[in-house]
Design an enzyme around this catalytic site. Structure first.
Site, PDB file in Angstrom:
ATOM      1  N   GLY A 270       0.853  -1.185   0.000  1.00  0.00           N
ATOM      2  CA  GLY A 270       0.000   0.000   0.000  1.00  0.00           C
ATOM      3  C   GLY A 270       0.885   1.230   0.000  1.00  0.00           C
ATOM      4  O   GLY A 270       1.979   1.231  -0.544  1.00  0.00           O
ATOM      5  N   CYS A 273       2.898   5.503  -2.830  1.00  0.00           N
ATOM      6  CA  CYS A 273       3.707   5.413  -4.054  1.00  0.00           C
ATOM      7  C   CYS A 273       3.372   4.206  -4.918  1.00  0.00           C
ATOM      8  O   CYS A 273       2.890   4.361  -6.039  1.00  0.00           O
ATOM      9  CB  CYS A 273       5.186   5.397  -3.687  1.00  0.00           C
ATOM     10  SG  CYS A 273       5.794   6.971  -3.053  1.00  0.00           S
TER      11      CYS A 273
END
Length: 448
Positions: A270, A273
């Site tokens: 997660g 980025c």
């Protein structure tokens, strides 16, 4: 004479880069358009948790006791233009609402605000993660907006920071990538001067054209995401076949062509980025007519997202088929340890799903509590791991903080209603937990 450096945008990337440039001996001026950020940074504090960053900042911010005074902050674009020789643009490039594509509005706004004030020779350096082709477009825009006759160049120098290791990654990078129009020209020479210390310590400097520099970051993130989703796909097969994904990962990780990093099966990746970068990469490939080259990333994304639902299913099964009336303890809220970042956090997503299905969810995280409360105010939050598990029917380990790995299973077992733990990161010592009377289950592993 050493170039003076400005940093446009003082969020996670910009604050770290500004402090690191001061540490390398440069005079630095940071700019942001948010007054609260400027006030906080000028006081030597950072608006996020990042190990070592606040100490580094305090060592250099002007006006603080014992500081070098090499680092200041402002909201004045004219001051930035008058001060700097090299201007690093470090603003955010989030995912567009309702689309896969990258939102370039912050980068565009920064360039357009900076350009009219470039009245002295200047190198503008983009560090933000952008769609390939952006640097060419921005170079033309800078030339249009800069004062007539201004000597302004653009270079692209993508960032490769890992949250939790940002200071180390900036001061001692594993590589420095510089995209320039003219190899060996002024832009390359100036950036070699800026990065002389890490290059002198052995960090390789790779000089490329604009498109290659832009592609490096998205290609690297796509590869890492693929590796994570690969081992999670193997975990699904292991569960179906009765295999052990931890042993499988250990075995294939000994192959030097594969390596062991990023081969820990769990609830997936997660953060701010990886998910948005691979989606933006797919979107840009489609715009370029190369969409078939990246169709595999759709499955990478799909595997990653379904891991969250799978953990919810495992938890529901563990408590008897329904969350109604069940107390669920969640250890971890951030998307990774050593960060307070809860953006697109698999841990918080799982906690939220269970709550929506009727579970009484209590969350504890060493650093992410405040941010988690803002995202999911309806969840319950505890001030310690023990408080979180009090009376729990099941405990979910969803972020691999060291604090959780060092918990005493026997002591924690005195607080729960049922000694049942689901390890969503395959990071706990299964034998130690089982020896303390816990039922230990993990994704992709056989049940003991």
């Amino acid at each position: 004479m050493a170039p003076k450096i400005t940093v446009i945008g003082t969020g996670y990337l910009g604050a770290t880069h500004a402090a690191a440039m001061a540490e390398l001996g440069f005079e630095v001026l940071g700019l942001d358009v948010v007054p609260e950020k400027i006030e906080m940074l000028a006081a030597g504090r950072v608006p996020m948790y990042e190990p070592g960053l606040e100490e580094l900042l305090a060592r250099h911010v002007a006006g603080l006791p014992g500081s070098t005074g090499r680092l200041r902050f402002t909201m004045d674009w004219a001051e930035v233009g008058d001060f700097g020789d090299v201007h690093f643009v470090c603003v955010n490039t989030p995912q567009k609402h309702g689309e896969y594509a990258c939102d370039m509005s912050y980068v565009d706004a920064a360039m357009e605000s900076l350009a009219p004030h470039l009245t002295r020779p200047a190198l503008v350096v983009g560090k933000s993660t952008v769609p390939v082709g952006s640097a060419d477009r921005l170079a033309r825009r800078l030339a249009e907006l800069a004062p007539a006759g201004a000597d302004v160049e653009l270079a692209w120098n993508p960032e490769f920071l890992r949250e939790g290791f940002a200071v180390q990654d900036t001061l001692h990078p594993d590589r420095i990538v510089v995209g320039v129009r003219e190899p060996g020209g002024n832009a390359e020479k100036q950036l070699r001067e800026v990065y002389a210390t890490p290059v002198g310590e052995g960090s390789p400097l790779v000089v490329t054209d604009f498109p290659t520099a832009e592609l490096v970051k998205t290609a690297a993130n796509s590869f890492l995401a693929t590796k994570i989703s690969f081992i999670n796909a193997m975990a699904e097969v292991c569960e179906a076949a009765g295999g052990d994904v931890v042993k499988l990962a250990e075995a294939i990780g000994h192959d030097e062509r594969i390596g062991s990093k990023f081969l820990r099966a769990g609830i997936g990746f997660g953060g701010g980025c990886l998910p948005k970068d691979i989606r933006a990469f797919m979107a840009r490939a489609g715009e370029l007519g190369a969409d078939q080259a990246l169709t595999f990333l759709r499955e990478v994304d799909s595997i990653n997202m379904r891991r969250r639902g799978h953990m919810v299913e495992l938890a529901r099964e563990a408590v008897g088929g329904s969350f109604l009336g069940k107390r669920v303890a969640v250890l971890g809220a951030t998307f990774k340890p050593d960060s307070d970042d809860v953006r697109d956090s698999p841990a918080l997503n799982v906690a939220g799903q269970i709550h929506l299905q009727g579970g009484q969810v209590t969350v504890y995280d060493p650093k992410g509590m405040e941010n988690a409360r803002r995202v999911f105010p309806t969840l319950a939050y505890a001030e310690s791991a023990r408080a979180a598990v009090e009376g729990a029917d099941v405990v979910l380990h969803l972020t691999e903080w060291r604090e959780f790995r060092e918990l005493d299973p026997a002591e924690l077992g005195t607080a729960v209603a049922d000694r049942l733990i689901l390890d969503g990161r395959n990071a706990l010592d299964a034998e130690a937990w089982r020896a303390a009377g816990w039922t230990y289950r993990a994704m992709g592993r056989p049940r003991a």
